[in-house]
Write a protein that holds these residues in place. Sequence first.
Motif, PDB file in Angstrom:
ATOM      1  N   UNK A   1       0.851  -1.197   0.000  1.00 55.03           N
ATOM      2  CA  UNK A   1       0.000   0.000   0.000  1.00 55.03           C
ATOM      3  C   UNK A   1       0.882   1.241   0.000  1.00 55.03           C
ATOM      4  N   UNK A   2       0.602   2.147  -0.948  1.00 58.23           N
ATOM      5  CA  UNK A   2       1.402   3.353  -1.057  1.00 58.23           C
ATOM      6  C   UNK A   2       1.096   4.312   0.092  1.00 58.23           C
ATOM      7  N   UNK A 195      -5.301   6.623  13.536  1.00 52.75           N
ATOM      8  CA  UNK A 195      -5.106   5.181  13.723  1.00 52.75           C
ATOM      9  C   UNK A 195      -6.417   4.425  13.602  1.00 52.75           C
ATOM     10  N   UNK A 196      -7.504   5.012  14.117  1.00 56.24           N
ATOM     11  CA  UNK A 196      -8.777   4.315  14.095  1.00 56.24           C
ATOM     12  C   UNK A 196      -9.367   4.176  12.706  1.00 56.24           C
ATOM     13  N   UNK A 197      -9.266   5.222  11.891  1.00 55.67           N
ATOM     14  CA  UNK A 197      -9.804   5.152  10.540  1.00 55.67           C
ATOM     15  C   UNK A 197      -9.070   4.104   9.711  1.00 55.67           C
ATOM     16  N   UNK A 198      -7.764   4.079   9.829  1.00 61.72           N
ATOM     17  CA  UNK A 198      -6.972   3.116   9.068  1.00 61.72           C
ATOM     18  C   UNK A 198      -7.234   1.692   9.551  1.00 61.72           C
ATOM     19  N   UNK A 199      -7.293   1.520  10.864  1.00 63.33           N
ATOM     20  CA  UNK A 199      -7.556   0.184  11.413  1.00 63.33           C
ATOM     21  C   UNK A 199      -8.955  -0.288  11.041  1.00 63.33           C
ATOM     22  N   UNK A 200      -9.941   0.608  11.087  1.00 61.25           N
ATOM     23  CA  UNK A 200     -11.307   0.223  10.745  1.00 61.25           C
ATOM     24  C   UNK A 200     -11.406  -0.228   9.290  1.00 61.25           C
ATOM     25  N   UNK A 201     -10.704   0.491   8.414  1.00 60.23           N
ATOM     26  CA  UNK A 201     -10.711   0.073   7.006  1.00 60.23           C
ATOM     27  C   UNK A 201     -10.153  -1.338   6.878  1.00 60.23           C
ATOM     28  N   UNK A 202      -9.062  -1.613   7.564  1.00 52.13           N
ATOM     29  CA  UNK A 202      -8.458  -2.944   7.486  1.00 52.13           C
ATOM     30  C   UNK A 202      -9.409  -4.022   7.992  1.00 52.13           C
ATOM     31  N   UNK A 203     -10.083  -3.753   9.107  1.00 47.57           N
ATOM     32  CA  UNK A 203     -11.008  -4.735   9.664  1.00 47.57           C
ATOM     33  C   UNK A 203     -12.244  -4.920   8.793  1.00 47.57           C
ATOM     34  N   UNK A 204     -12.656  -3.845   8.103  1.00 48.18           N
ATOM     35  CA  UNK A 204     -13.815  -3.921   7.217  1.00 48.18           C
ATOM     36  C   UNK A 204     -13.498  -4.591   5.894  1.00 48.18           C
ATOM     37  N   UNK A 207     -10.321  -9.274   3.292  1.00 46.72           N
ATOM     38  CA  UNK A 207      -9.850 -10.016   2.124  1.00 46.72           C
ATOM     39  C   UNK A 207      -9.020  -9.156   1.175  1.00 46.72           C
ATOM     40  N   UNK A 208      -8.918  -7.862   1.461  1.00 45.09           N
ATOM     41  CA  UNK A 208      -8.104  -7.001   0.614  1.00 45.09           C
ATOM     42  C   UNK A 208      -6.628  -7.328   0.834  1.00 45.09           C
ATOM     43  N   UNK A 209      -5.834  -7.395  -0.234  1.00 45.35           N
ATOM     44  CA  UNK A 209      -4.411  -7.726  -0.064  1.00 45.35           C
ATOM     45  C   UNK A 209      -3.635  -6.709   0.768  1.00 45.35           C
ATOM     46  N   UNK A 210      -4.163  -5.497   0.919  1.00 44.48           N
ATOM     47  CA  UNK A 210      -3.478  -4.475   1.712  1.00 44.48           C
ATOM     48  C   UNK A 210      -3.972  -4.409   3.153  1.00 44.48           C
ATOM     49  N   UNK A 211      -4.927  -5.247   3.500  1.00 42.69           N
ATOM     50  CA  UNK A 211      -5.540  -5.167   4.829  1.00 42.69           C
ATOM     51  C   UNK A 211      -4.526  -5.375   5.947  1.00 42.69           C
ATOM     52  N   UNK A 212      -3.699  -6.393   5.835  1.00 46.01           N
ATOM     53  CA  UNK A 212      -2.736  -6.689   6.902  1.00 46.01           C
ATOM     54  C   UNK A 212      -1.744  -5.545   7.078  1.00 46.01           C
ATOM     55  N   UNK A 213      -1.277  -4.992   5.970  1.00 39.44           N
ATOM     56  CA  UNK A 213      -0.332  -3.878   6.065  1.00 39.44           C
ATOM     57  C   UNK A 213      -0.983  -2.663   6.705  1.00 39.44           C
ATOM     58  N   UNK A 216      -1.273  -3.235  10.427  1.00 38.43           N
ATOM     59  CA  UNK A 216       0.050  -3.162  11.057  1.00 38.43           C
ATOM     60  C   UNK A 216       0.533  -1.718  11.137  1.00 38.43           C
ATOM     61  N   UNK A 217       0.267  -0.925  10.099  1.00 36.98           N
ATOM     62  CA  UNK A 217       0.671   0.478  10.100  1.00 36.98           C
ATOM     63  C   UNK A 217      -0.073   1.252  11.177  1.00 36.98           C
ATOM     64  N   UNK A 218      -1.384   1.015  11.293  1.00 37.83           N
ATOM     65  CA  UNK A 218      -2.166   1.683  12.329  1.00 37.83           C
ATOM     66  C   UNK A 218      -1.671   1.304  13.718  1.00 37.83           C
ATOM     67  N   UNK A 219      -1.362   0.040  13.915  1.00 38.03           N
ATOM     68  CA  UNK A 219      -0.890  -0.430  15.221  1.00 38.03           C
ATOM     69  C   UNK A 219       0.458   0.184  15.571  1.00 38.03           C
ATOM     70  N   UNK A 220       1.371   0.212  14.600  1.00 36.93           N
ATOM     71  CA  UNK A 220       2.697   0.780  14.846  1.00 36.93           C
ATOM     72  C   UNK A 220       2.606   2.273  15.128  1.00 36.93           C
ATOM     73  N   UNK A 221       1.738   2.972  14.392  1.00 39.45           N
ATOM     74  CA  UNK A 221       1.576   4.420  14.605  1.00 39.45           C
ATOM     75  C   UNK A 221       1.015   4.678  16.005  1.00 39.45           C
ATOM     76  N   UNK A 222      -0.002   3.927  16.382  1.00 37.63           N
ATOM     77  CA  UNK A 222      -0.594   4.112  17.705  1.00 37.63           C
ATOM     78  C   UNK A 222       0.431   3.832  18.807  1.00 37.63           C
ATOM     79  N   UNK A 223       1.219   2.804  18.631  1.00 35.55           N
ATOM     80  CA  UNK A 223       2.224   2.455  19.634  1.00 35.55           C
ATOM     81  C   UNK A 223       3.272   3.550  19.762  1.00 35.55           C
ATOM     82  N   UNK A 224       3.727   4.095  18.632  1.00 34.97           N
ATOM     83  CA  UNK A 224       4.705   5.171  18.677  1.00 34.97           C
ATOM     84  C   UNK A 224       4.152   6.425  19.324  1.00 34.97           C
TER      85      UNK A 224
END
Length: 253
Positions: A1-2, A195-204, A207-213, A216-224
């Motif tokens: 994902x770009x 973080x929430x908008x990005x994570x929600x998109x992934x959970x929704x 099956x999208x090939x970019x969902x896992x990334x 993970x990006x939302x989780x890493x951003x929230x943690x930082x």
Amino acid sequence: MRREQISLLAHADHPIAAPLDDDSVRRLLERAVPHDNARVLDLGCGGGEWLLRALAAYPGLRAEGVDVSAGSLERAREAARVRGVQERLVLHHEDARDFAASHAFDLVISVGATHAFGGLPATLAAARGHLAPGGRVLIGDGFWAREPSPEAVGMLGELSDLPATTDRVVADGWTPVHGHISTREELDDYEWAWTGSLASWALDHPDDPDSAQALATATAHRDGWLRVYRDVFGFVCLVLRPTSGRSGPRTMP
């Protein structure tokens, strides 16, 4: 994902891509827009939300935005059509550092985009080059509210504290005539939205090939944010006027 797509998803629920609430944006525009018939330029406009709100508030205002993200500009065009202001908005798909207009502007905006120019001084220099006599600049940038850790500096770059940031602006020939320091609530709301908008998109879209990334990006951003920079990062917006006669575009037709 770009990176562009990540940003579009992360800002879906917070179109002002900076830690400010709606009232703060409105008050800043009231102080920054000099008159109803002003020409306004946003350098690094993203989805154009600053311009869209200014156009809605000032029926005689004309606006232009510059950004490298084609997706963000398309979102701005669609939003302008929905709000009925598309005839007063011009968007340019190019690097804001290279943008050359045929006229000057009464207000130049660049909020949260100083990285595109290489820092605050370079952003102010670019804004000065587009500014009409008597014009104003609305600039927004981060600062260190407390001494940062090396890890925080590694994440967010070399920032100054608020007094030093203001001193740098003044030394560059500008006078602040208004400002807003983002509150803790505004800072937290922005990060939760990102973080929430990005994570929600992934959970929704599992099956999208970019969902896992995306997740993970939302989780890493929230943690930082929570572990590294939440307690040391601040954000300030300043409405500036040239202190002397140094304003005005460098070259005009």
